[in-house]
Write a protein that holds these residues in place. Structure first.
Motif, PDB file in Angstrom:
ATOM      1  N   SER A  44      10.848 -88.807 -26.673  1.00 36.69           N
ATOM      2  CA  SER A  44       9.956 -88.071 -25.778  1.00 36.69           C
ATOM      3  C   SER A  44       9.342 -86.826 -26.412  1.00 36.69           C
ATOM      4  CB  SER A  44      10.723 -87.648 -24.529  1.00 36.69           C
ATOM      5  OG  SER A  44      11.737 -86.716 -24.881  1.00 36.69           O
ATOM      6  N   LYS A  45       9.860 -86.404 -27.548  1.00 39.47           N
ATOM      7  CA  LYS A  45       9.439 -85.174 -28.217  1.00 39.47           C
ATOM      8  C   LYS A  45       9.788 -83.921 -27.402  1.00 39.47           C
ATOM      9  CE  LYS A  45       7.601 -87.561 -31.516  1.00 39.47           C
ATOM     10  NZ  LYS A  45       8.524 -88.091 -32.451  1.00 39.47           N
ATOM     11  N   LYS A  46      10.648 -84.061 -26.370  1.00 39.86           N
ATOM     12  CA  LYS A  46      11.111 -82.889 -25.631  1.00 39.86           C
ATOM     13  C   LYS A  46      12.009 -82.061 -26.535  1.00 39.86           C
ATOM     14  CE  LYS A  46      10.952 -84.773 -20.995  1.00 39.86           C
ATOM     15  NZ  LYS A  46      11.662 -85.083 -19.770  1.00 39.86           N
ATOM     16  N   VAL A  47      11.945 -80.758 -26.359  1.00 43.44           N
ATOM     17  CA  VAL A  47      12.749 -79.835 -27.153  1.00 43.44           C
ATOM     18  C   VAL A  47      13.946 -79.388 -26.326  1.00 43.44           C
ATOM     19  CG1 VAL A  47      12.777 -77.593 -28.297  1.00 43.44           C
ATOM     20  CG2 VAL A  47      10.753 -79.047 -28.466  1.00 43.44           C
ATOM     21  N   LEU A  48      15.120 -79.501 -26.912  1.00 37.25           N
ATOM     22  CA  LEU A  48      16.330 -78.987 -26.291  1.00 37.25           C
ATOM     23  C   LEU A  48      16.743 -77.739 -27.053  1.00 37.25           C
ATOM     24  CD1 LEU A  48      18.381 -82.281 -25.779  1.00 37.25           C
ATOM     25  CD2 LEU A  48      16.919 -81.096 -24.137  1.00 37.25           C
ATOM     26  N   ASP A  49      16.664 -76.601 -26.409  1.00 39.38           N
ATOM     27  CA  ASP A  49      17.052 -75.344 -27.032  1.00 39.38           C
ATOM     28  C   ASP A  49      18.567 -75.176 -26.967  1.00 39.38           C
ATOM     29  OD1 ASP A  49      14.440 -74.448 -27.633  1.00 39.38           O
ATOM     30  OD2 ASP A  49      14.170 -73.775 -25.571  1.00 39.38           O
ATOM     31  N   GLY A  50      19.128 -74.546 -27.995  1.00 45.16           N
ATOM     32  CA  GLY A  50      20.549 -74.224 -28.002  1.00 45.16           C
ATOM     33  C   GLY A  50      21.449 -75.410 -28.224  1.00 45.16           C
ATOM     34  N   LYS A  51      21.005 -76.406 -28.984  1.00 45.55           N
ATOM     35  CA  LYS A  51      21.789 -77.633 -29.177  1.00 45.55           C
ATOM     36  C   LYS A  51      21.711 -78.082 -30.626  1.00 45.55           C
ATOM     37  CE  LYS A  51      22.055 -81.224 -26.171  1.00 45.55           C
ATOM     38  NZ  LYS A  51      23.473 -81.423 -26.052  1.00 45.55           N
ATOM     39  N   ILE A  52      22.872 -78.488 -31.157  1.00 46.69           N
ATOM     40  CA  ILE A  52      22.909 -79.100 -32.479  1.00 46.69           C
ATOM     41  C   ILE A  52      23.838 -80.310 -32.408  1.00 46.69           C
ATOM     42  CG2 ILE A  52      24.719 -77.523 -33.274  1.00 46.69           C
ATOM     43  CD1 ILE A  52      23.506 -77.815 -36.106  1.00 46.69           C
ATOM     44  N   PHE A  53      23.376 -81.437 -32.934  1.00 43.97           N
ATOM     45  CA  PHE A  53      24.177 -82.664 -32.990  1.00 43.97           C
ATOM     46  C   PHE A  53      24.863 -82.742 -34.350  1.00 43.97           C
ATOM     47  CE2 PHE A  53      21.237 -83.953 -29.619  1.00 43.97           C
ATOM     48  CZ  PHE A  53      22.111 -84.531 -28.721  1.00 43.97           C
ATOM     49  N   LEU A  54      26.172 -82.880 -34.331  1.00 40.28           N
ATOM     50  CA  LEU A  54      26.920 -82.901 -35.586  1.00 40.28           C
ATOM     51  C   LEU A  54      26.828 -84.234 -36.318  1.00 40.28           C
ATOM     52  CD1 LEU A  54      30.110 -80.880 -34.659  1.00 40.28           C
ATOM     53  CD2 LEU A  54      27.925 -80.081 -35.581  1.00 40.28           C
ATOM     54  N   ASN A  55      26.541 -85.342 -35.603  1.00 41.41           N
ATOM     55  CA  ASN A  55      26.481 -86.618 -36.319  1.00 41.41           C
ATOM     56  C   ASN A  55      25.369 -86.629 -37.356  1.00 41.41           C
ATOM     57  OD1 ASN A  55      24.338 -86.940 -34.435  1.00 41.41           O
ATOM     58  ND2 ASN A  55      24.555 -89.157 -34.521  1.00 41.41           N
ATOM     59  N   GLU A  56      24.282 -85.939 -37.081  1.00 39.39           N
ATOM     60  CA  GLU A  56      23.186 -85.873 -38.046  1.00 39.39           C
ATOM     61  C   GLU A  56      23.508 -84.907 -39.184  1.00 39.39           C
ATOM     62  OE1 GLU A  56      19.782 -84.889 -35.706  1.00 39.39           O
ATOM     63  OE2 GLU A  56      19.776 -86.829 -34.709  1.00 39.39           O
ATOM     64  N   LEU A  57      24.358 -83.934 -38.914  1.00 44.10           N
ATOM     65  CA  LEU A  57      24.689 -82.922 -39.903  1.00 44.10           C
ATOM     66  C   LEU A  57      25.755 -83.398 -40.886  1.00 44.10           C
ATOM     67  CD1 LEU A  57      24.072 -79.951 -40.630  1.00 44.10           C
ATOM     68  CD2 LEU A  57      25.956 -79.312 -39.128  1.00 44.10           C
ATOM     69  N   ILE A  58      26.779 -84.111 -40.371  1.00 47.59           N
ATOM     70  CA  ILE A  58      27.890 -84.525 -41.236  1.00 47.59           C
ATOM     71  C   ILE A  58      28.172 -86.026 -41.167  1.00 47.59           C
ATOM     72  CG2 ILE A  58      28.990 -82.260 -41.343  1.00 47.59           C
ATOM     73  CD1 ILE A  58      30.932 -83.200 -39.173  1.00 47.59           C
ATOM     74  N   ASN A  59      27.201 -86.804 -40.708  1.00 49.39           N
ATOM     75  CA  ASN A  59      27.284 -88.264 -40.728  1.00 49.39           C
ATOM     76  C   ASN A  59      28.496 -88.832 -39.992  1.00 49.39           C
ATOM     77  OD1 ASN A  59      24.899 -88.613 -42.355  1.00 49.39           O
ATOM     78  ND2 ASN A  59      26.115 -87.804 -44.050  1.00 49.39           N
ATOM     79  N   LEU A  60      28.721 -88.383 -38.754  1.00 49.54           N
ATOM     80  CA  LEU A  60      29.806 -88.948 -37.954  1.00 49.54           C
ATOM     81  C   LEU A  60      29.522 -90.415 -37.693  1.00 49.54           C
ATOM     82  CD1 LEU A  60      30.284 -86.090 -35.323  1.00 49.54           C
ATOM     83  CD2 LEU A  60      31.745 -86.631 -37.276  1.00 49.54           C
ATOM     84  N   SER A  61      30.549 -91.247 -37.685  1.00 51.61           N
ATOM     85  CA  SER A  61      30.339 -92.680 -37.470  1.00 51.61           C
ATOM     86  C   SER A  61      31.093 -93.224 -36.256  1.00 51.61           C
ATOM     87  CB  SER A  61      30.767 -93.462 -38.718  1.00 51.61           C
ATOM     88  OG  SER A  61      32.157 -93.309 -38.927  1.00 51.61           O
ATOM     89  N   GLY A  62      31.963 -92.448 -35.631  1.00 49.69           N
ATOM     90  CA  GLY A  62      32.737 -92.954 -34.503  1.00 49.69           C
ATOM     91  C   GLY A  62      32.529 -92.197 -33.216  1.00 49.69           C
ATOM     92  N   SER A  63      31.770 -91.105 -33.289  1.00 49.17           N
ATOM     93  CA  SER A  63      31.510 -90.309 -32.093  1.00 49.17           C
ATOM     94  C   SER A  63      30.235 -89.512 -32.308  1.00 49.17           C
ATOM     95  CB  SER A  63      32.682 -89.364 -31.804  1.00 49.17           C
ATOM     96  OG  SER A  63      32.845 -88.446 -32.869  1.00 49.17           O
TER      97      SER A  63
END
Length: 144
Positions: free
Chosen positions: A26-45
């Motif tokens: 949707s290209k919506k912006v979520l302020d104040g949020k970081i997803f760790l799976n993209e940062l450290i390649n989580l594979s189970g959560s």
């Protein structure tokens, strides 16, 4: 050299409000949020760290296809809505939400941030009713 871990430092929790995540569809912006799976390649959560300023809430209610979510409130106060029912939340509140429940979270404070962790996992994916049984002792000792 192959390593058995990934490491990152996101900085101070107080600075999470400066983070932005753009939803791909949707290209919506979520302020104040970081997803760790993209940062450290989580594979189970999927784990996100969140800091909502006073009055902030998710810009949409949402459900999931397969993932249950666990919300752990670290600081602040707010309200959590599940299928139209509102629950008061504060530091120490823990909420598990099944995939098919509509949910949203709001910082109801006038002056403090609402900080929380969200952990997503596939519902019923634990391979044991006692997760501690997954641990295996090793003979090497860590010396501090």
């Amino acid at each position: 050299m192959v390593t058995n871990y990934e490491f990152a430092n996101i900085g101070k929790l107080a600075d999470l409000t400066k983070m932005q995540y753009i939803l791909p569809d949707s290209k919506k912006v979520l302020d104040g949020k970081i997803f760790l799976n993209e940062l450290i390649n989580l594979s189970g959560s999927e784990i996100s760290l969140n800091s909502f300023v006073p009055g902030q809430f998710l810009p949409f209610n949402h459900k999931h296809k397969k993932n249950e979510e666990l919300f752990i409130i670290l600081s602040g106060i707010g309200e959590f809505e599940i299928d139209g029912n509102k629950i008061s939340i504060k530091e120490g509140s823990v909420i598990k939400v099944n995939p098919d429940a509509a949910r949203n979270i709001c910082n109801t404070s006038k002056d403090i941030n609402l900080q929380f962790i969200v952990i997503q996992t596939v519902k019923d994916s634990m391979n044991s009713t006692k997760p501690t049984q997954d641990g295996i002792g090793v003979s090497e000792r860590i010396e501090w």
